[in-house]
Design a protein around this motif. Structure first.
Motif, PDB file in Angstrom:
ATOM      1  N   LEU A  81       0.939  -1.357   0.185  1.00 39.54           N
ATOM      2  CA  LEU A  81       0.553  -0.090  -0.206  1.00 39.54           C
ATOM      3  C   LEU A  81       0.888   1.551   0.487  1.00 39.54           C
ATOM      4  N   LYS A  82       2.279   0.756   0.602  1.00 39.76           N
ATOM      5  CA  LYS A  82       3.173   2.525   0.645  1.00 39.76           C
ATOM      6  C   LYS A  82       3.209   3.113  -0.658  1.00 39.76           C
ATOM      7  N   TYR A  83       3.970   1.677  -1.019  1.00 37.21           N
ATOM      8  CA  TYR A  83       4.445   2.065  -2.887  1.00 37.21           C
ATOM      9  C   TYR A  83       3.269   2.450  -3.520  1.00 37.21           C
ATOM     10  N   TYR A  84       1.793   1.827  -3.464  1.00 35.75           N
ATOM     11  CA  TYR A  84       1.773   2.412  -4.274  1.00 35.75           C
ATOM     12  C   TYR A  84       0.881   3.678  -4.250  1.00 35.75           C
ATOM     13  N   LYS A  85       0.734   4.068  -2.639  1.00 36.65           N
ATOM     14  CA  LYS A  85       0.316   5.552  -2.401  1.00 36.65           C
ATOM     15  C   LYS A  85       1.888   6.499  -3.742  1.00 36.65           C
ATOM     16  N   MET A  86       2.883   6.216  -3.196  1.00 40.31           N
ATOM     17  CA  MET A  86       4.395   6.516  -3.491  1.00 40.31           C
ATOM     18  C   MET A  86       4.406   6.366  -5.430  1.00 40.31           C
ATOM     19  N   ALA A  87       4.059   5.492  -6.243  1.00 40.96           N
ATOM     20  CA  ALA A  87       3.522   5.856  -7.718  1.00 40.96           C
ATOM     21  C   ALA A  87       2.392   6.830  -7.996  1.00 40.96           C
ATOM     22  N   PHE A  88       1.292   6.532  -7.167  1.00 40.50           N
ATOM     23  CA  PHE A  88       0.181   7.257  -7.482  1.00 40.50           C
ATOM     24  C   PHE A  88       0.410   8.850  -7.455  1.00 40.50           C
ATOM     25  N   LYS A  89       1.100   9.098  -5.759  1.00 41.66           N
ATOM     26  CA  LYS A  89       2.065  10.727  -5.774  1.00 41.66           C
ATOM     27  C   LYS A  89       3.353  11.294  -6.822  1.00 41.66           C
ATOM     28  N   ASN A  90       3.892   9.821  -7.753  1.00 45.71           N
ATOM     29  CA  ASN A  90       4.663  10.290  -9.572  1.00 45.71           C
ATOM     30  C   ASN A  90       3.480  10.307 -10.610  1.00 45.71           C
ATOM     31  N   GLY A  91       2.451  10.234 -10.335  1.00 43.00           N
ATOM     32  CA  GLY A  91       0.963  10.355 -11.584  1.00 43.00           C
ATOM     33  C   GLY A  91       0.996   8.455 -12.005  1.00 43.00           C
ATOM     34  N   ILE A  92       1.005   7.663 -11.887  1.00 44.85           N
ATOM     35  CA  ILE A  92       1.373   5.903 -12.101  1.00 44.85           C
ATOM     36  C   ILE A  92      -0.390   6.335 -11.662  1.00 44.85           C
ATOM     37  N   ARG A  93      -1.656   6.121 -12.523  1.00 46.39           N
ATOM     38  CA  ARG A  93      -3.211   6.319 -12.131  1.00 46.39           C
ATOM     39  C   ARG A  93      -3.038   5.140 -11.937  1.00 46.39           C
TER      40      ARG A  93
END
Length: 299
Positions: free
Chosen positions: A252-264
């Motif tokens: 979940l932590k890395y999914y949130k990081m990815a989303f913040k970096n523009g990965i929809r």
């Protein structure tokens, strides 16, 4: 008038040497930025090509100025017309990021001009344009030629793209070995895309032996260096337990990081995990209530 000049000099002197901190900014640091920015603008107004390119970069990245792609294009174009090869590359890339065939074609023309001058960035960017057919006819042979020239000058972006393209387009044993060697050159520079690309090769196992654990190690390094898609891959691994120990909290932590970096794509996974967590909590709560009711009935 004379008094004002003295006063202005003293004010600037205070700014230059001041240690006062306002909103976490040290006055003398603000002054230093002001001097540099003012100097660049002054030279740009005199049509200095290096200053024009620098000013374009400031507007493109929002450094010292509000981000403004239109102004960036104006300054890049001015410098490019003065035969600054770095500006030609920057102008070409920015044009190709805009919509429309005309922009793509014009962008490719400027990238070619930069590449023909031997600019390390221009050669790499023109190689990518040739590879993808952006504003120019696809030509893999030429693309590899320009990417290699740039890669051999030590540009990590070109190294990883040359290596991966060499493997993908003609995966002979010799090309696979050469491609891997260039990707590893970029890894030696701690280039995030290189770790990610090597991770993909290890994960798929099409050209090299599949190794999920080593793939996840590379995805994590790339993710921690700020690569969005590597964050997504590492999160997937943590969620499924493939190549790395299963851990939904880290996932979940890395999914949130990815989303913040523009990965929809990460948003769907985040929503799914939060919903699943909510349902599990509700189920536990329901069981506890049921157990309490049974206890009270027995009493």
């Amino acid at each position: 008038m004379y008094l004002w000049k003295i006063l202005k000099f003293r004010i600037l002197e205070k700014f230059e040497t001041g240690s006062l901190i306002i909103d976490s900014y040290i006055i003398k640091d603000v002054y230093s930025v002001f001097v540099k920015t003012n100097y660049v603008e002054t030279l740009a107004n005199l049509n200095d090509p290096f200053a024009l390119n620098k000013l374009g970069g400031m507007y493109e990245k929002g450094k010292f100025f509000t981000k403004n792609a239109k102004k960036a294009l104006i300054y890049y174009e001015k410098a490019a017309l003065l035969n600054n090869s770095e500006a030609q590359s920057n102008y070409g890339v920015l044009l190709q990021e805009r919509s429309g065939k005309k922009n793509k074609k014009k962008g490719a023309e400027y990238l070619k001009l930069s590449a023909l001058k031997g600019n390390i960035h221009g050669m790499a960017n023109y190689g990518i344009a040739l590879q993808n057919g952006d504003g120019v006819k696809v030509n893999i042979k030429k693309a590899l030629k320009y990417l290699k020239k740039s890669a051999d000058l030590g540009y990590a972006y070109a190294q990883v793209n040359y290596g991966y393209s060499l493997i993908e387009n003609n995966p002979t044993p010799e090309n696979i070995n050469e491609g891997l060697s260039y990707i590893k050159m970029a890894i030696d520079q701690d280039y995030p895309e290189a770790y990610y690309s090597y991770g993909v090769l290890l994960q798929l196992g099409n050209y090299i032996r599949q190794n999920s654990e080593l793939a996840m190690d590379n995805f994590k390094i790339a993710a921690d260096l700020g690569h969005g898609y590597a964050m997504l891959e590492y999160a997937d691994g943590c969620l499924s337990g493939v190549g790395v120990q299963k851990n939904s909290e880290i996932a979940l932590k890395y999914y949130k990081m990815a989303f913040k970096n523009g990965i929809r794509e990460a948003k769907e996974k985040i929503d799914m995990m939060i919903q699943q967590e909510t349902e599990e909590e509700e189920e536990i709560s329901s069981k506890e209530l049921s157990n309490n009711d049974q206890t009270e009935t027995q009493n």
